[in-house]
Structures are given as structure tokens and as C-alpha cells.
Write a protein that holds these residues in place. Structure first.
Motif, PDB file in Angstrom:
ATOM      1  N   PHE A  91       0.818  -1.223   0.000  1.00 41.94           N
ATOM      2  CA  PHE A  91       0.000   0.000   0.000  1.00 41.94           C
ATOM      3  C   PHE A  91       0.850   1.271   0.000  1.00 41.94           C
ATOM      4  O   PHE A  91       0.320   2.366   0.130  1.00 41.94           O
ATOM      5  CB  PHE A  91      -0.928   0.011   1.214  1.00 41.94           C
ATOM      6  N   ARG A  92       2.168   1.111  -0.143  1.00 46.27           N
ATOM      7  CA  ARG A  92       3.066   2.254   0.007  1.00 46.27           C
ATOM      8  C   ARG A  92       3.271   2.999  -1.308  1.00 46.27           C
ATOM      9  O   ARG A  92       3.397   2.397  -2.366  1.00 46.27           O
ATOM     10  CB  ARG A  92       4.419   1.815   0.578  1.00 46.27           C
ATOM     11  N   HIS A  93       3.297   4.320  -1.200  1.00 44.94           N
ATOM     12  CA  HIS A  93       3.485   5.202  -2.353  1.00 44.94           C
ATOM     13  C   HIS A  93       4.429   6.328  -1.955  1.00 44.94           C
ATOM     14  O   HIS A  93       4.766   6.493  -0.782  1.00 44.94           O
ATOM     15  CB  HIS A  93       2.145   5.795  -2.805  1.00 44.94           C
TER      16      HIS A  93
ATOM     17  N   LEU B 147       8.061  16.128  -3.805  1.00 43.69           N
ATOM     18  CA  LEU B 147       8.067  17.582  -3.691  1.00 43.69           C
ATOM     19  C   LEU B 147       9.327  18.109  -4.379  1.00 43.69           C
ATOM     20  O   LEU B 147      10.180  17.314  -4.797  1.00 43.69           O
ATOM     21  CB  LEU B 147       8.036  17.987  -2.211  1.00 43.69           C
ATOM     22  N   ALA B 148       9.473  19.393  -4.478  1.00 42.10           N
ATOM     23  CA  ALA B 148      10.621  19.961  -5.188  1.00 42.10           C
ATOM     24  C   ALA B 148      11.948  19.589  -4.533  1.00 42.10           C
ATOM     25  O   ALA B 148      12.956  19.392  -5.219  1.00 42.10           O
ATOM     26  CB  ALA B 148      10.483  21.482  -5.264  1.00 42.10           C
ATOM     27  N   ASP B 149      11.948  19.480  -3.196  1.00 39.56           N
ATOM     28  CA  ASP B 149      13.210  19.296  -2.482  1.00 39.56           C
ATOM     29  C   ASP B 149      13.242  18.065  -1.577  1.00 39.56           C
ATOM     30  O   ASP B 149      14.211  17.866  -0.843  1.00 39.56           O
ATOM     31  CB  ASP B 149      13.515  20.551  -1.659  1.00 39.56           C
ATOM     32  N   THR B 150      12.206  17.248  -1.594  1.00 40.64           N
ATOM     33  CA  THR B 150      12.178  16.029  -0.785  1.00 40.64           C
ATOM     34  C   THR B 150      11.002  15.181  -1.265  1.00 40.64           C
ATOM     35  O   THR B 150      10.335  15.530  -2.241  1.00 40.64           O
ATOM     36  CB  THR B 150      12.059  16.350   0.721  1.00 40.64           C
ATOM     37  N   HIS B 151      10.762  14.067  -0.604  1.00 44.94           N
ATOM     38  CA  HIS B 151       9.574  13.273  -0.931  1.00 44.94           C
ATOM     39  C   HIS B 151       8.936  12.767   0.353  1.00 44.94           C
ATOM     40  O   HIS B 151       9.600  12.631   1.388  1.00 44.94           O
ATOM     41  CB  HIS B 151       9.920  12.094  -1.857  1.00 44.94           C
ATOM     42  N   LEU B 152       7.625  12.534   0.285  1.00 42.35           N
ATOM     43  CA  LEU B 152       6.880  11.989   1.412  1.00 42.35           C
ATOM     44  C   LEU B 152       6.406  10.583   1.060  1.00 42.35           C
ATOM     45  O   LEU B 152       5.765  10.381   0.028  1.00 42.35           O
ATOM     46  CB  LEU B 152       5.675  12.874   1.741  1.00 42.35           C
ATOM     47  N   SER B 153       6.733   9.632   1.920  1.00 39.50           N
ATOM     48  CA  SER B 153       6.266   8.261   1.746  1.00 39.50           C
ATOM     49  C   SER B 153       4.964   8.103   2.515  1.00 39.50           C
ATOM     50  O   SER B 153       4.807   8.650   3.617  1.00 39.50           O
ATOM     51  CB  SER B 153       7.313   7.282   2.282  1.00 39.50           C
TER      52      SER B 153
ATOM     53  N   SER C 262       3.832  10.076  15.611  1.00 42.29           N
ATOM     54  CA  SER C 262       4.660  10.757  16.600  1.00 42.29           C
ATOM     55  C   SER C 262       6.086  11.001  16.090  1.00 42.29           C
ATOM     56  O   SER C 262       6.594  10.272  15.236  1.00 42.29           O
ATOM     57  CB  SER C 262       4.732   9.898  17.873  1.00 42.29           C
ATOM     58  N   TYR C 263       6.719  11.996  16.640  1.00 38.59           N
ATOM     59  CA  TYR C 263       8.160  12.214  16.458  1.00 38.59           C
ATOM     60  C   TYR C 263       8.903  10.933  16.842  1.00 38.59           C
ATOM     61  O   TYR C 263       8.543  10.261  17.815  1.00 38.59           O
ATOM     62  CB  TYR C 263       8.586  13.382  17.352  1.00 38.59           C
ATOM     63  N   LEU C 264       9.925  10.591  16.062  1.00 41.60           N
ATOM     64  CA  LEU C 264      10.777   9.402  16.244  1.00 41.60           C
ATOM     65  C   LEU C 264      10.099   8.088  15.844  1.00 41.60           C
ATOM     66  O   LEU C 264      10.682   7.021  16.021  1.00 41.60           O
ATOM     67  CB  LEU C 264      11.308   9.283  17.686  1.00 41.60           C
ATOM     68  N   TRP C 265       8.896   8.167  15.288  1.00 39.31           N
ATOM     69  CA  TRP C 265       8.204   6.973  14.813  1.00 39.31           C
ATOM     70  C   TRP C 265       7.983   7.099  13.302  1.00 39.31           C
ATOM     71  O   TRP C 265       8.619   7.889  12.644  1.00 39.31           O
ATOM     72  CB  TRP C 265       6.880   6.782  15.577  1.00 39.31           C
ATOM     73  N   ASP C 266       7.070   6.312  12.761  1.00 42.83           N
ATOM     74  CA  ASP C 266       6.690   6.439  11.356  1.00 42.83           C
ATOM     75  C   ASP C 266       5.274   5.884  11.209  1.00 42.83           C
ATOM     76  O   ASP C 266       4.612   5.588  12.214  1.00 42.83           O
ATOM     77  CB  ASP C 266       7.687   5.738  10.421  1.00 42.83           C
ATOM     78  N   SER C 267       4.810   5.742   9.973  1.00 45.92           N
ATOM     79  CA  SER C 267       3.417   5.337   9.746  1.00 45.92           C
ATOM     80  C   SER C 267       3.091   3.954  10.313  1.00 45.92           C
ATOM     81  O   SER C 267       1.932   3.649  10.580  1.00 45.92           O
ATOM     82  CB  SER C 267       3.106   5.364   8.241  1.00 45.92           C
TER      83      SER C 267
ATOM     84  N   HIS D 170       8.416  14.193   7.364  1.00 49.43           N
ATOM     85  CA  HIS D 170       9.738  14.538   6.825  1.00 49.43           C
ATOM     86  C   HIS D 170      10.833  14.008   7.765  1.00 49.43           C
ATOM     87  O   HIS D 170      10.767  14.199   8.984  1.00 49.43           O
ATOM     88  CB  HIS D 170       9.914  16.055   6.736  1.00 49.43           C
ATOM     89  N   GLY D 171      11.839  13.375   7.177  1.00 52.42           N
ATOM     90  CA  GLY D 171      12.966  12.897   7.978  1.00 52.42           C
ATOM     91  C   GLY D 171      12.682  11.645   8.778  1.00 52.42           C
ATOM     92  O   GLY D 171      13.514  11.235   9.591  1.00 52.42           O
ATOM     93  N   HIS D 172      11.528  11.022   8.571  1.00 49.57           N
ATOM     94  CA  HIS D 172      11.125   9.838   9.319  1.00 49.57           C
ATOM     95  C   HIS D 172      10.714   8.714   8.357  1.00 49.57           C
ATOM     96  O   HIS D 172      10.263   8.983   7.237  1.00 49.57           O
ATOM     97  CB  HIS D 172       9.949  10.148  10.245  1.00 49.57           C
ATOM     98  N   GLY D 173      10.819   7.489   8.834  1.00 49.08           N
ATOM     99  CA  GLY D 173      10.372   6.353   8.040  1.00 49.08           C
ATOM    100  C   GLY D 173      11.049   6.330   6.680  1.00 49.08           C
ATOM    101  O   GLY D 173      12.273   6.461   6.562  1.00 49.08           O
ATOM    102  N   LEU D 174      10.247   6.208   5.622  1.00 48.80           N
ATOM    103  CA  LEU D 174      10.773   6.151   4.260  1.00 48.80           C
ATOM    104  C   LEU D 174      10.662   7.488   3.527  1.00 48.80           C
ATOM    105  O   LEU D 174      10.941   7.558   2.324  1.00 48.80           O
ATOM    106  CB  LEU D 174      10.045   5.053   3.471  1.00 48.80           C
ATOM    107  N   SER D 175      10.261   8.538   4.247  1.00 49.71           N
ATOM    108  CA  SER D 175      10.220   9.867   3.632  1.00 49.71           C
ATOM    109  C   SER D 175      11.629  10.424   3.488  1.00 49.71           C
ATOM    110  O   SER D 175      12.579   9.973   4.142  1.00 49.71           O
ATOM    111  CB  SER D 175       9.359  10.825   4.455  1.00 49.71           C
ATOM    112  N   GLY D 176      11.750  11.442   2.630  1.00 53.63           N
ATOM    113  CA  GLY D 176      13.045  12.067   2.397  1.00 53.63           C
ATOM    114  C   GLY D 176      13.458  12.974   3.553  1.00 53.63           C
ATOM    115  O   GLY D 176      12.774  13.079   4.575  1.00 53.63           O
ATOM    116  N   SER D 177      14.580  13.625   3.373  1.00 52.45           N
ATOM    117  CA  SER D 177      15.142  14.463   4.427  1.00 52.45           C
ATOM    118  C   SER D 177      14.304  15.712   4.683  1.00 52.45           C
ATOM    119  O   SER D 177      13.396  16.031   3.925  1.00 52.45           O
ATOM    120  CB  SER D 177      16.565  14.880   4.039  1.00 52.45           C
TER     121      SER D 177
END
Length: 275
Positions: free
Chosen positions: A7-9, A13-19, A34-39, A61-68
Motif C-alpha cells: 500500500f506504500r506510495h 516535492l521539489a526538495d524532498t519526498h513523502l512516503s 509521533s516524532y521518532l516513529w513512522d506510519s 519529513h525525515g522519518h520512516g521512508l520519507s526524504g530528508s
């Protein structure tokens, strides 16, 4: 833990990506963790909610499989902008927000930013006012130490993990969380530091809560050490018509520790307000 990889997509964005995960059909629920967790924090909710709703669970942003975390992202309002851009990209006009901790903080900003589009707001184990000065200084100090070490030192992990759980936690949850913190290194440490300063240095969104006229559910674990029951009570008092639910025997990550209780409360709330 159930794998939701199918189910992941990814949203570019112009400067990063969101998973994000996209599951189910029906009224749309946008989930923020939460901060320090992911989906995956929502693993006990995803399948249950997806039976009645379209569930979109984003990695911050910066968590899980999202970009920086790019330099442009310097406030929770900007985070909310990016989440709204995701909804636009998916051609979703109306949606509800289910956020825990920082997920509720940017969720409230998004509800204020797009009031005609956000149908309901659930804020779990969060506080949208200023971070108290004492705790902000403490967390900034921890972030300084993490940056200097290039990782999260073992003794600090031992101090952080209990902040997220009840007084009698499930060892499977604490061990998995400790392992995830141990694995953070390199660029991810820089992301955690940047997002941490953004979260703990957030603006006082309580200044604008009178504009939150949509149905609001506030839930808090009665043993939450990171965000007190008092803070949830303050939000409940300030947001006209909001509902406050105490989650028994739960800490900060209440959706994991008391999943059945949380799921029942969420389904009752969403079923009442979404059709």
C-alpha cells in the motif's frame, strides 16, 4: 507486525519526498504519527479503519521512508503545507485528520489553514501550545548531544524509551522502539535534530483554537509522560465543543498500547461525523 508494503506510495516535492500508505475506500482519513516513529505506529489501526475509510498514513519529513527535512521546512505550518499538497496531488478535496503527538500539532495547523477541507480533527497525546520552557531546554540539550555523538547513545535510548510508554509496557513494543533508535545514523540523525527543534520550538497554536469549529476529539493516555493529561484538558477547555477521552493504562503511544480501546473510540467518533 503486519507488512503494509503493498500500500506504500511516494509523493515527490521539489526538495524532498513523502512516503505514505494508502488503504481502503470511503471518507478520507489523513494520519500523522509521533516524532521518532513512522506510519507503522498505526499498525493496529490501519486495517480496522480501512474497512470503512480511505486511510492515508504519511511518514513525516525525515522519518520512516520519507526524504530528508529540507531547509524550507522550518515550521509546522510548512509541514502542514506539504501535507495539503499531498492531498491536492491525490485530488482529495475533503478529509479528516488523525494525529498523535507532532501529527496532531501539524494536523491542527492544517485544520486552521484549510477549514473548508478538514472535516474532523483527532488529537492524541499532544499539545498544540508552546513547549514549556523547561522541557524545551531539556530536549534541545538532548538533540545537541545526539548531534555531537552522530547517533543516539545507549544511555540516552534507555532514558528516551520509557517516555513513550505506560508504567507497565509490553516489552515487544519497547524493544522494537529501542532498536529503531539504535539504527539511526548519518543523515537521519541530522533530520531528527532538525525536526526535533522544529517541534519543540513550535508556535503557540492555542492562540488560534477559537477558529477550530469542526468536530474535535482529544484523547490522551492517562500514563503519558511526554504529554500530560493536563495539557489535553487545557486543549479541551479551549476548543469549543471538543470531546476529551482518557485512555486507561496507556502512555504516549496509546494507539499501540490500548489499540482496542482506541479503535472503538475512533470508529465511534468518525462514524458519527463522517458519512
Amino acid at each position: 507486525m503486519t507488512s503494509f508494503d503493498a500500500f506504500r506510495h511516494s509523493f515527490q516535492l521539489a526538495d524532498t519526498h513523502l512516503s505514505y500508505l494508502d488503504m481502503g475506500q470511503g471518507p478520507v482519513l489523513l494520519l500523522g504519527h509521533s516524532y521518532l516513529w513512522d506510519s507503522q505506529m498505526w499498525c493496529e489501526q490501519l486495517e480496522v479503519l480501512a474497512k470503512q475509510f480511505r486511510v492515508i498514513a504519511v511518514d513525516l519529513h525525515g522519518h520512516g521512508l520519507s526524504g530528508s527535512v529540507p531547509p524550507r521546512v522550518n515550521s509546522l505550518r510548512i509541514v502542514a503545507d506539504d501535507m495539503l499538497a499531498l492531498m491536492d496531488d491525490l485530488n482529495i478535496k475533503e478529509f479528516s485528520i488523525l494525529g498523535l503527538s507532532v501529527g496532531a500539532m501539524w494536523g491542527a495547523e492544517l485544520a486552521l489553514k484549510a477549514p473548508a477541507r478538514v472535516q474532523t480533527l483527532v488529537m492524541m497525546d499532544s499539545f498544540i501550545g508552546f513547549e514549556p520552557e523547561i522541557t524545551r531546554a531539556k530536549y534541545y540539550g538532548m538533540l545537541d548531544a545526539i548531534t555531537a555523538a552522530g547517533g543516539i547513545p545507549g544511555p540516552m535510548i534507555d532514558a528516551i524509551v520509557p517516555l513513550f510508554f505506560s508504567n507497565s509496557p509490553d516489552e515487544r513494543h519497547t524493544s522494537a522502539f529501542a532498536a529503531s533508535l539504535t539504527s539511526l545514523e548519518g543523515a537521519r540523525i541530522a533530520d531528527i535534530e532538525r525536526m526535533g527543534r522544529l517541534v519543540f520550538g513550535r508556535r503557540d497554536t492555542m492562540d488560534d483554537v477559537h477558529k477550530l469549529t469542526l468536530p474535535v476529539l482529544i484523547m490522551v493516555g492517562v500514563e503519558d509522560k511526554a504529554r500530560s493529561v493536563l495539557e489535553s484538558y487545557l486543549m479541551h477547555e479551549a476548543i469549543d465543543g471538543s470531546k476529551l477521552v482518557h485512555i486507561p493504562a496507556a502512555g504516549h503511544i496509546s494507539c499501540l498500547e490500548q489499540s482496542a480501546f482506541v479503535n472503538d473510540a475512533l470508529l465511534a467518533f468518525f462514524s458519527k461525523h463522517l458519512h
